[in-house]
Motif scaffolding. Sequence first.
Motif, PDB file in Angstrom:
ATOM      1  N   ALA A  98      42.716  54.563  34.956  1.00 55.73           N
ATOM      2  CA  ALA A  98      44.035  54.889  34.420  1.00 55.73           C
ATOM      3  C   ALA A  98      43.905  56.028  33.410  1.00 55.73           C
ATOM      4  O   ALA A  98      42.935  56.082  32.655  1.00 55.73           O
ATOM      5  N   ARG A  99      44.891  56.924  33.432  1.00 60.64           N
ATOM      6  CA  ARG A  99      44.810  58.096  32.553  1.00 60.64           C
ATOM      7  C   ARG A  99      44.774  57.661  31.085  1.00 60.64           C
ATOM      8  O   ARG A  99      45.554  56.799  30.672  1.00 60.64           O
ATOM      9  N   PHE A 117      51.683  45.003  33.775  1.00 57.81           N
ATOM     10  CA  PHE A 117      52.566  45.931  33.079  1.00 57.81           C
ATOM     11  C   PHE A 117      51.931  46.235  31.723  1.00 57.81           C
ATOM     12  O   PHE A 117      51.492  45.320  31.026  1.00 57.81           O
ATOM     13  N   GLU A 118      51.922  47.512  31.348  1.00 57.98           N
ATOM     14  CA  GLU A 118      51.501  47.887  30.007  1.00 57.98           C
ATOM     15  C   GLU A 118      52.749  48.159  29.174  1.00 57.98           C
ATOM     16  O   GLU A 118      53.636  48.912  29.595  1.00 57.98           O
ATOM     17  N   GLY A 130      28.391  33.432  40.252  1.00 62.07           N
ATOM     18  CA  GLY A 130      29.258  33.453  39.086  1.00 62.07           C
ATOM     19  C   GLY A 130      29.233  34.753  38.299  1.00 62.07           C
ATOM     20  O   GLY A 130      30.025  34.927  37.365  1.00 62.07           O
ATOM     21  N   SER A 131      28.350  35.662  38.657  1.00 56.52           N
ATOM     22  CA  SER A 131      28.344  36.957  37.962  1.00 56.52           C
ATOM     23  C   SER A 131      29.578  37.750  38.379  1.00 56.52           C
ATOM     24  O   SER A 131      30.124  37.551  39.473  1.00 56.52           O
ATOM     25  N   THR A 132      30.029  38.637  37.496  1.00 53.66           N
ATOM     26  CA  THR A 132      31.249  39.399  37.772  1.00 53.66           C
ATOM     27  C   THR A 132      31.021  40.887  37.524  1.00 53.66           C
ATOM     28  O   THR A 132      30.098  41.281  36.809  1.00 53.66           O
ATOM     29  N   ALA A 133      31.894  41.689  38.116  1.00 54.98           N
ATOM     30  CA  ALA A 133      31.893  43.142  37.894  1.00 54.98           C
ATOM     31  C   ALA A 133      33.344  43.576  37.916  1.00 54.98           C
ATOM     32  O   ALA A 133      34.072  43.265  38.860  1.00 54.98           O
ATOM     33  N   CYS A 134      33.760  44.273  36.867  1.00 62.27           N
ATOM     34  CA  CYS A 134      35.161  44.671  36.751  1.00 62.27           C
ATOM     35  C   CYS A 134      35.275  46.190  36.828  1.00 62.27           C
ATOM     36  O   CYS A 134      34.557  46.904  36.131  1.00 62.27           O
ATOM     37  N   TYR A 135      36.176  46.671  37.665  1.00 54.78           N
ATOM     38  CA  TYR A 135      36.423  48.113  37.756  1.00 54.78           C
ATOM     39  C   TYR A 135      37.263  48.571  36.565  1.00 54.78           C
ATOM     40  O   TYR A 135      37.987  47.771  35.961  1.00 54.78           O
ATOM     41  N   PRO A 136      37.205  49.850  36.242  1.00 57.80           N
ATOM     42  CA  PRO A 136      38.147  50.395  35.269  1.00 57.80           C
ATOM     43  C   PRO A 136      39.583  50.138  35.738  1.00 57.80           C
ATOM     44  O   PRO A 136      39.855  50.183  36.956  1.00 57.80           O
ATOM     45  N   LEU A 137      40.489  49.884  34.800  1.00 56.75           N
ATOM     46  CA  LEU A 137      41.890  49.671  35.160  1.00 56.75           C
ATOM     47  C   LEU A 137      42.424  50.890  35.909  1.00 56.75           C
ATOM     48  O   LEU A 137      42.018  52.020  35.659  1.00 56.75           O
ATOM     49  N   VAL A 138      43.338  50.627  36.822  1.00 50.87           N
ATOM     50  CA  VAL A 138      43.974  51.663  37.637  1.00 50.87           C
ATOM     51  C   VAL A 138      45.415  51.804  37.180  1.00 50.87           C
ATOM     52  O   VAL A 138      46.057  50.808  36.838  1.00 50.87           O
ATOM     53  N   GLU A 139      45.920  53.020  37.217  1.00 45.08           N
ATOM     54  CA  GLU A 139      47.321  53.274  36.899  1.00 45.08           C
ATOM     55  C   GLU A 139      48.069  53.535  38.200  1.00 45.08           C
ATOM     56  O   GLU A 139      47.641  54.356  39.020  1.00 45.08           O
ATOM     57  N   ASN A 140      49.193  52.831  38.385  1.00 45.67           N
ATOM     58  CA  ASN A 140      49.918  52.908  39.649  1.00 45.67           C
ATOM     59  C   ASN A 140      51.320  53.466  39.444  1.00 45.67           C
ATOM     60  O   ASN A 140      52.061  52.973  38.607  1.00 45.67           O
ATOM     61  N   VAL A 141      51.649  54.480  40.214  1.00 42.42           N
ATOM     62  CA  VAL A 141      52.959  55.098  40.124  1.00 42.42           C
ATOM     63  C   VAL A 141      53.723  54.769  41.404  1.00 42.42           C
ATOM     64  O   VAL A 141      53.302  55.138  42.505  1.00 42.42           O
ATOM     65  N   HIS A 142      54.834  54.027  41.225  1.00 41.41           N
ATOM     66  CA  HIS A 142      55.649  53.621  42.368  1.00 41.41           C
ATOM     67  C   HIS A 142      56.886  54.502  42.484  1.00 41.41           C
ATOM     68  O   HIS A 142      57.348  55.074  41.495  1.00 41.41           O
ATOM     69  N   ALA A 143      57.430  54.571  43.686  1.00 40.31           N
ATOM     70  CA  ALA A 143      58.754  55.158  43.894  1.00 40.31           C
ATOM     71  C   ALA A 143      59.375  54.386  45.039  1.00 40.31           C
ATOM     72  O   ALA A 143      58.696  54.064  46.022  1.00 40.31           O
ATOM     73  N   GLU A 187      52.675  50.874  34.993  1.00 41.84           N
ATOM     74  CA  GLU A 187      52.094  49.804  35.790  1.00 41.84           C
ATOM     75  C   GLU A 187      50.606  50.081  35.971  1.00 41.84           C
ATOM     76  O   GLU A 187      50.205  51.192  36.306  1.00 41.84           O
ATOM     77  N   LEU A 188      49.824  49.047  35.767  1.00 41.45           N
ATOM     78  CA  LEU A 188      48.376  49.146  35.926  1.00 41.45           C
ATOM     79  C   LEU A 188      47.932  48.033  36.867  1.00 41.45           C
ATOM     80  O   LEU A 188      48.707  47.130  37.194  1.00 41.45           O
ATOM     81  N   SER A 189      46.691  48.088  37.295  1.00 40.09           N
ATOM     82  CA  SER A 189      46.119  46.899  37.918  1.00 40.09           C
ATOM     83  C   SER A 189      44.654  46.820  37.536  1.00 40.09           C
ATOM     84  O   SER A 189      44.031  47.817  37.171  1.00 40.09           O
ATOM     85  N   VAL A 190      44.166  45.601  37.593  1.00 42.80           N
ATOM     86  CA  VAL A 190      42.745  45.384  37.346  1.00 42.80           C
ATOM     87  C   VAL A 190      42.153  44.756  38.601  1.00 42.80           C
ATOM     88  O   VAL A 190      42.718  43.823  39.171  1.00 42.80           O
ATOM     89  N   LEU A 191      41.035  45.323  39.056  1.00 42.81           N
ATOM     90  CA  LEU A 191      40.298  44.767  40.184  1.00 42.81           C
ATOM     91  C   LEU A 191      38.926  44.356  39.681  1.00 42.81           C
ATOM     92  O   LEU A 191      38.267  45.120  38.962  1.00 42.81           O
TER      93      LEU A 191
END
Lengths: 370, 370
Positions: free
Chosen positions: B220-221, B253-254, B196-209, B185-189
């Motif tokens: 994300a690793r 989801f990746e 209208g200009s944008t800035a995107c963070y590096p994708l994050v990897e999320n580990v759920h339990a 599982e990843l997320s993009v912020l």
Amino acid sequence: MSDRPLVAVLGGGQLGRMLGIAGLPLGVTLRFLDPSPEAGARAVGELVVGELDDETAVARVADGADVVTYEWEGVPADGPRAITTTIPVRPAPVALEVAQDRVAEKETFTRLGIDVAAFVAIDAADDVPAALEAVGLPAVVKTRRGGYDGKGQRVVGSTEDAGGVWDALGGVPLVAEAHVPFDRELSVLAARAVDGSTACYPLVENVHAAGILRTSFGPARGLTEELQSAGETIAARLLDDLDYVGVLAVELFERDGALLANEMAPRVHNSGHWTIEGAHTSQFEQHLRAVLGWPLGRADARGSTAVINCIGHMADPSTVLAVPGAHVHDYAKSPRPGRKVGHVTIVADDEATLAARVAQVRAIDPDDRA
Amino acid sequence: MSDRPLVAVLGGGQLGRMLGIAGLPLGVTLRFLDPSPEAGARAVGELVVGELDDETAVARVADGADVVTYEWEGVPADGPRAITTTIPVRPAPVALEVAQDRVAEKETFTRLGIDVAAFVAIDAADDVPAALEAVGLPAVVKTRRGGYDGKGQRVVGSTEDAGGVWDALGGVPLVAEAHVPFDRELSVLAARAVDGSTACYPLVENVHAAGILRTSFGPARGLTEELQSAGETIAARLLDDLDYVGVLAVELFERDGALLANEMAPRVHNSGHWTIEGAHTSQFEQHLRAVLGWPLGRADARGSTAVINCIGHMADPSTVLAVPGAHVHDYAKSPRPGRKVGHVTIVADDEATLAARVAQVRAIDPDDRA
């Protein structure tokens, strides 16, 4: 942690405010003592309005706190000392006494093998000629106590200038110092924990104008390992000698690659603001960690950082933030000529990029000359 | 800047609290609307106690504000929409409506060419068999509205399981989704400014339990340029389509190097906490800059960062902070089983060092299993 700690802070200006901002994520509650009901720290903690030399007010703000600390070195040591029997005061009040008296401060530096400019205490008008002869001309004559941002001092270039200096500085005890033709002004900030471990930040380079700190570069531009090592030695000797707990700042002169100590501040320091974005642990978080008996954080730098102080007016975020890597820090003060009301931090990946971005900020927001 | 902006925030939980902490250096005052007089954001701004679906309360918190935003996507859109004629609401309320309805959300993704798992809306108990047949088994059946942290959903593995799912989920409109055997599982912020200009963070990897986000890794690793580019495309399409202003999070989801969108949150997001220390501009500062019409900040990473959520109890700073690069974020909540009460961030210079330090934190502060 169910019992969140309470830290009492003597002083509630912008340094207290930034301590409070650092305390929020840590779950630390801060309670400030400040003479002004408008003190900037009121937004981030409880504010007790009272004089810093009022021992009753000091006892009141300390009541129930886990530790007492300060964000201004002018606090008379008697108040904090009176409560050390019941509540830890960190750093210990002796650091206040040393920092409040330029002669005690220089004697401490000298005793610890830290180089200082030649100095002689002046206790009366009649002492002035001999003191100036001893340190040589040009000399800087400063009040022994008080004085900041270039106030309370005079440069004496000739024996004719010397005549009026006692009266001009208010007829109070003075110290004459040899004028040091330094290459640049630096400072070293370091922290010591309750267990005696220490963490030293990279040296900072400070650029003053009209006696006020305008721009700091952290790390200092072109910082060498040798210079860093020399600065760390100075900080370490003071931290250990004073059995210090918290963040300590020492202002330095660099001359021909060697360091002379100018003065110390037993608290977080204006020249350490770069650490908020530019180091792994900000000086504010570091100070709280230290005084609470917690482990210190990493003090190494993250890229190249500059801090531009906002003097007289706050930079406009809607324009300044267009510079890549810029962040604004508004102290929530009313604008007034010569008043430090905030700062702009710029983080860049290297010194050359940083220099270009500092120039961009200055073009958008020209400096007020105080 | 003499006129400091006032931002009204609908919701005053930990996200509001962290927005408020980010607002303090910016000179931005925040005023929160929250049903609880104990809302965590009260420490960092004014708190108006009221229900988020009470249009009068929404109008009250918005009164005199420069902009209205929200820190919870469950706010009914009618309240914010009613005030858009007088005060900017950012992001626009349409983003709430899309995010609140899983069918509208998936239809939006699909319309924009963003891949999603196969889905079919279920409006009545009788629709269940056909919907499951269409998406195939195993399937995930979720309530169309509401639901978080794994609540309001059931995995249906066989036709026998399908019988009770309508009643088990409360007899409300549902959506059936194909179960995606994802790799991670990843997320993009990303943020979009008023211009209208944008800035995107590096994708994050999320580990759920147990349905709760436990650990995030930002970036994300092993993040590749291709994956980052795919995530940025998803974010950019949504930001532009919704004429969005502020920070948007999209859960992904990746699978075999491709991305499927799961859901979006029109606000700062739990998976973006790593940006406080781990990116050049935190998601909280970025959101405030965006909604105030200010320029966005750099969204690139600074090293390798992990966020460990504190579930049920807060990590003890006196022990956890001994891990190099660790910082604690206490939401000032009372401990309770299964409750997110804070997080620990670890910043390291590379992924291998980060892995070792995450293990150190886990050894000091073992995870509560909710």
